[in-house]
Motif scaffolding. Structure first.
Motif, PDB file in Angstrom:
ATOM      1  N   MET A 130      44.628  43.807  45.196  1.00 12.57           N
ATOM      2  CA  MET A 130      45.574  43.054  44.707  1.00 12.57           C
ATOM      3  C   MET A 130      45.165  42.102  43.637  1.00 12.57           C
ATOM      4  SD  MET A 130      48.771  43.327  45.439  1.00 12.57           S
ATOM      5  CE  MET A 130      50.337  42.758  44.855  1.00 12.57           C
ATOM      6  N   MET A 131      45.321  42.471  42.138  1.00 11.56           N
ATOM      7  CA  MET A 131      45.101  41.660  41.394  1.00 11.56           C
ATOM      8  C   MET A 131      45.640  40.294  41.283  1.00 11.56           C
ATOM      9  SD  MET A 131      42.621  43.089  39.944  1.00 11.56           S
ATOM     10  CE  MET A 131      42.333  44.021  41.550  1.00 11.56           C
ATOM     11  N   PRO A 149      43.797  49.080  33.537  1.00 13.24           N
ATOM     12  CA  PRO A 149      43.095  48.198  32.629  1.00 13.24           C
ATOM     13  C   PRO A 149      43.174  46.895  32.981  1.00 13.24           C
ATOM     14  CG  PRO A 149      44.567  49.864  31.407  1.00 13.24           C
ATOM     15  CD  PRO A 149      44.564  50.144  32.906  1.00 13.24           C
ATOM     16  N   GLN A 150      44.380  46.441  33.667  1.00 12.99           N
ATOM     17  CA  GLN A 150      44.570  45.041  34.305  1.00 12.99           C
ATOM     18  C   GLN A 150      43.516  44.669  35.352  1.00 12.99           C
ATOM     19  OE1 GLN A 150      46.328  43.623  32.574  1.00 12.99           O
ATOM     20  NE2 GLN A 150      47.886  45.029  31.806  1.00 12.99           N
ATOM     21  N   VAL A 151      42.569  45.422  35.826  1.00 15.18           N
ATOM     22  CA  VAL A 151      41.547  45.047  36.624  1.00 15.18           C
ATOM     23  C   VAL A 151      40.509  44.475  35.786  1.00 15.18           C
ATOM     24  CG1 VAL A 151      39.659  45.942  38.154  1.00 15.18           C
ATOM     25  CG2 VAL A 151      42.148  46.999  38.298  1.00 15.18           C
ATOM     26  N   VAL A 152      40.369  45.113  34.564  1.00 13.55           N
ATOM     27  CA  VAL A 152      39.169  44.642  33.617  1.00 13.55           C
ATOM     28  C   VAL A 152      39.576  43.298  33.119  1.00 13.55           C
ATOM     29  CG1 VAL A 152      37.803  45.034  31.579  1.00 13.55           C
ATOM     30  CG2 VAL A 152      38.406  47.092  33.170  1.00 13.55           C
ATOM     31  N   ARG A 153      41.044  43.237  32.724  1.00 14.85           N
ATOM     32  CA  ARG A 153      41.404  41.808  32.021  1.00 14.85           C
ATOM     33  C   ARG A 153      41.542  40.730  33.315  1.00 14.85           C
ATOM     34  NH1 ARG A 153      45.172  45.031  29.195  1.00 14.85           N
ATOM     35  NH2 ARG A 153      44.221  45.246  27.116  1.00 14.85           N
ATOM     36  N   THR A 154      41.784  40.892  34.246  1.00 15.34           N
ATOM     37  CA  THR A 154      41.891  40.103  35.708  1.00 15.34           C
ATOM     38  C   THR A 154      40.353  39.758  35.708  1.00 15.34           C
ATOM     39  OG1 THR A 154      43.667  41.138  36.777  1.00 15.34           O
ATOM     40  CG2 THR A 154      42.188  39.574  38.050  1.00 15.34           C
ATOM     41  N   ALA A 155      39.506  40.414  35.708  1.00 18.74           N
ATOM     42  CA  ALA A 155      37.990  40.194  36.002  1.00 18.74           C
ATOM     43  C   ALA A 155      37.383  39.083  34.778  1.00 18.74           C
ATOM     44  CB  ALA A 155      37.178  41.400  35.857  1.00 18.74           C
ATOM     45  N   GLU A 156      38.041  39.668  33.503  1.00 16.30           N
ATOM     46  CA  GLU A 156      37.744  38.819  32.364  1.00 16.30           C
ATOM     47  C   GLU A 156      38.447  37.456  32.397  1.00 16.30           C
ATOM     48  OE1 GLU A 156      36.079  38.584  29.829  1.00 16.30           O
ATOM     49  OE2 GLU A 156      37.041  37.517  28.203  1.00 16.30           O
ATOM     50  N   MET A 157      39.722  37.247  32.770  1.00 14.62           N
ATOM     51  CA  MET A 157      40.246  35.809  32.912  1.00 14.62           C
ATOM     52  C   MET A 157      39.578  35.041  34.007  1.00 14.62           C
ATOM     53  SD  MET A 157      42.701  36.014  30.912  1.00 14.62           S
ATOM     54  CE  MET A 157      43.384  37.865  30.051  1.00 14.62           C
ATOM     55  N   MET A 158      38.794  35.670  34.956  1.00 15.23           N
ATOM     56  CA  MET A 158      38.394  34.921  36.042  1.00 15.23           C
ATOM     57  C   MET A 158      36.887  34.759  35.567  1.00 15.23           C
ATOM     58  SD  MET A 158      40.866  34.409  37.822  1.00 15.23           S
ATOM     59  CE  MET A 158      40.256  33.718  39.220  1.00 15.23           C
ATOM     60  N   VAL A 214      43.675  27.837  31.269  1.00 15.91           N
ATOM     61  CA  VAL A 214      44.646  28.318  30.414  1.00 15.91           C
ATOM     62  C   VAL A 214      44.755  29.870  30.396  1.00 15.91           C
ATOM     63  CG1 VAL A 214      44.990  28.790  27.850  1.00 15.91           C
ATOM     64  CG2 VAL A 214      44.206  26.591  28.807  1.00 15.91           C
ATOM     65  N   ALA A 215      43.578  30.492  30.279  1.00 15.62           N
ATOM     66  CA  ALA A 215      43.631  32.042  30.467  1.00 15.62           C
ATOM     67  C   ALA A 215      44.475  32.596  31.760  1.00 15.62           C
ATOM     68  CB  ALA A 215      42.284  32.684  30.721  1.00 15.62           C
ATOM     69  N   ASN A 246      51.923  48.984  43.008  1.00 19.04           N
ATOM     70  CA  ASN A 246      50.823  49.793  42.967  1.00 19.04           C
ATOM     71  C   ASN A 246      49.961  49.542  42.049  1.00 19.04           C
ATOM     72  OD1 ASN A 246      52.240  51.094  44.883  1.00 19.04           O
ATOM     73  ND2 ASN A 246      53.435  52.499  43.732  1.00 19.04           N
ATOM     74  N   LEU A 247      50.264  48.785  40.820  1.00 17.30           N
ATOM     75  CA  LEU A 247      49.221  48.243  39.741  1.00 17.30           C
ATOM     76  C   LEU A 247      48.402  47.281  39.997  1.00 17.30           C
ATOM     77  CD1 LEU A 247      51.551  49.197  36.808  1.00 17.30           C
ATOM     78  CD2 LEU A 247      49.519  50.302  37.415  1.00 17.30           C
ATOM     79  N   GLY A 248      48.756  46.502  41.281  1.00 16.53           N
ATOM     80  CA  GLY A 248      47.650  45.412  41.817  1.00 16.53           C
ATOM     81  C   GLY A 248      48.531  44.368  41.577  1.00 16.53           C
ATOM     82  N   PHE A 249      49.829  43.916  41.144  1.00 16.92           N
ATOM     83  CA  PHE A 249      50.702  42.805  40.860  1.00 16.92           C
ATOM     84  C   PHE A 249      51.991  42.664  41.662  1.00 16.92           C
ATOM     85  CE2 PHE A 249      47.751  43.477  37.415  1.00 16.92           C
ATOM     86  CZ  PHE A 249      47.317  42.182  37.182  1.00 16.92           C
TER      87      PHE A 249
END
Lengths: 119, 140
Positions: free
Chosen positions: A33-34, A54-63, B43-44, B103-106
């Protein structure tokens, strides 16, 4: 623990970031769960997940995470790998399931941050 | 006195895959400007949660970011359905996101509370049927 040790312990295949395998990481978290990663995780350098988008990679980048481990043999897409490369994040994939992968890393000294804070 | 550095991003509501591009760009720019990593991360995260929200709920929108020496101001505007009960929407775990988003994690109902947690000031203005504007400030 250096990132190559993470790969070795999990018998994982490194997809991108071979040049960063000697980077040091000291904590990890596991989640599909991102939303939760964004809301609850602090300073964990390794993300273990069975979610592939792709949001997994973005989440990791944000964190500011340094390494993503896809469990249960999930294969990231080329565009995800490209994004990870741009962000300087190591991506690997392991056949192990989430519980086992987390357990192996934890018992080898890769803790969660809460543990670190207590020490 | 010099004005703030301004960035404007159109957030594509049709494409969940591209959500987060604006946040990554802002993060890179703040790094180049030499801001503290903890400030940059706050911010991010706030901006990313906001972007995701705009894609999930409002069919996209516009993110305008002003970078001042002492603060970063983010204004997220959309023409979506608006928020009927802002207090309810702010409560942790409350979510109206559809299953496909989960399902996409959000869609865990942590977006708005997490935006508030990571910013020093947050204001939500919403009109049903017209849209929502969220203004967030992180002091640097």
């Amino acid at each position: 623990m250096i990132i190559s040790k993470v790969a070795e312990l999990l018998d994982a295949k490194v997809c991108v970031g071979e040049d960063r395998l000697s980077d040091e990481v000291s904590s990890a978290c596991g989640s599909d769960m991102m939303s939760d990663v964004l809301a609850y995780v602090k300073n964990q350098a390794v993300l273990l997940t069975g979610l592939v988008n792709p949001q997994v990679v973005r989440t990791a980048e944000m964190m500011d995470m340094r390494c993503i481990v896809f469990v249960r043999s999930k294969i990231p897409s080329d565009s995800m790998l490209e994004l990870a490369k741009e962000c300087g994040i190591v991506v690997m994939t392991t056949k192990k399931r989430m519980y086992e992968a987390c357990g192996i890393l934890y018992s080898n000294g890769l803790v969660s941050l809460e543990k670190e804070e207590e020490e | 006195m010099e004005g703030p550095v301004k960035f404007v991003y159109e957030v594509d509501g049709e494409n969940f895959t591209s959500a987060g591009e604006a946040s990554i760009s802002i993060k890179k720019n703040l790094r180049l400007l030499g801001y503290n990593p903890n400030i940059i991360r706050r911010v991010a995260i706030a901006m990313y949660e906001g972007e995701i929200n705009m894609v999930i709920h409002a069919g996209g929108g516009r993110a305008t970011v002003y970078i001042y020496p002492d603060r970063v101001e983010m204004i997220l505007e959309d023409n979506g359905p608006g928020i009927a009960d802002i207090e309810l929407a702010m409560s942790e775990g409350y979510s109206t996101a559809p299953d496909k988003i989960r399902n996409l994690g959000f869609g865990a109902g942590m977006g708005l509370p997490n935006m508030k947690k990571n910013t020093d000031e947050m204001k939500i203005e919403s009109v049903l049927g017209k849209g929502t504007t969220i203004t967030m400030i992180v002091k640097t």
